[in-house]
Design a protein around this motif. Sequence first.
Motif, PDB file in Angstrom:
ATOM      1  N   GLU A   1      12.075 106.073 109.103  1.00 31.54           N
ATOM      2  CA  GLU A   1      12.828 104.989 109.706  1.00 31.54           C
ATOM      3  C   GLU A   1      13.964 105.554 110.560  1.00 31.54           C
ATOM      4  OE1 GLU A   1      11.688 103.817 105.451  1.00 31.54           O
ATOM      5  OE2 GLU A   1      12.583 105.535 106.488  1.00 31.54           O
TER       6      GLU A   1
ATOM      7  N   ARG B   1      14.931  96.219 101.775  1.00 29.07           N
ATOM      8  CA  ARG B   1      16.305  96.715 101.790  1.00 29.07           C
ATOM      9  C   ARG B   1      16.845  96.762 100.366  1.00 29.07           C
ATOM     10  NH1 ARG B   1      19.209  91.588 104.926  1.00 29.07           N
ATOM     11  NH2 ARG B   1      18.957  90.041 103.253  1.00 29.07           N
TER      12      ARG B   1
ATOM     13  N   ARG C   1      15.655  96.121  94.898  1.00 32.52           N
ATOM     14  CA  ARG C   1      15.151  96.146  96.259  1.00 32.52           C
ATOM     15  C   ARG C   1      14.619  94.760  96.642  1.00 32.52           C
ATOM     16  NH1 ARG C   1      11.425 100.906  96.766  1.00 32.52           N
ATOM     17  NH2 ARG C   1      10.036  99.621  95.483  1.00 32.52           N
TER      18      ARG C   1
ATOM     19  N   VAL D   1      20.370  99.795 102.650  1.00 30.06           N
ATOM     20  CA  VAL D   1      19.429 100.799 103.140  1.00 30.06           C
ATOM     21  C   VAL D   1      18.103 100.099 103.384  1.00 30.06           C
ATOM     22  CG1 VAL D   1      18.167 102.912 102.623  1.00 30.06           C
ATOM     23  CG2 VAL D   1      20.574 102.700 101.953  1.00 30.06           C
ATOM     24  N   TYR D   2      17.596 100.225 104.596  1.00 32.21           N
ATOM     25  CA  TYR D   2      16.348  99.573 104.982  1.00 32.21           C
ATOM     26  C   TYR D   2      15.225 100.601 105.011  1.00 32.21           C
ATOM     27  CZ  TYR D   2      18.784  95.292 106.260  1.00 32.21           C
ATOM     28  OH  TYR D   2      19.513  94.131 106.228  1.00 32.21           O
ATOM     29  N   SER D   3      14.116 100.247 104.377  1.00 26.61           N
ATOM     30  CA  SER D   3      12.956 101.134 104.310  1.00 26.61           C
ATOM     31  C   SER D   3      11.716 100.398 104.768  1.00 26.61           C
ATOM     32  CB  SER D   3      12.738 101.627 102.882  1.00 26.61           C
ATOM     33  OG  SER D   3      13.855 102.325 102.385  1.00 26.61           O
TER      34      SER D   3
ATOM     35  N   GLY E   1      14.327 105.607 104.308  1.00 27.17           N
ATOM     36  CA  GLY E   1      15.324 104.566 104.559  1.00 27.17           C
ATOM     37  C   GLY E   1      16.358 104.944 105.590  1.00 27.17           C
TER      38      GLY E   1
END
Length: 126
Positions: free
Chosen positions: A6, A38, A45, A93-95, A119
């Motif tokens: 990412e 996220r 999550r 945190v975006y994954s 992430g």
Amino acid sequence: QVQLVESGGGLVQPGGSLRLSCAASGLTLDDYNIGWFRQVPGKEREGVSCITRHDGATNYVDSVKGRFTIFRDHAKNMVYLEMNNLKPEDTAVYSCAAIGGTILLRLWMTLHWDYWGQGTQVTVSS
């Protein structure tokens, strides 16, 4: 070896925009359903958005509907999450994640995803 990476996170003011990218090596993203998730430290999550493999249908968690858009760039083997009108509660945190096969879109948040990226941090703050 499959790897999802990412990018595009950062610090943005409330009301701002970011575009997150999910790149892959070792697989073709078009062959997979792709999800964005996220997580905030200390919390579970959360599924944010999903785009299906077989028909490109999309789904969003209620809190981001109308603000976030998931889409593919087939030529670049990329999936993006366009995030507009960002709010402090979007900080996380975006994954991205990938899962093969044909999925029921209404169940995407409950699935066991095959591959995950590390992430990218998104911080929304003034």
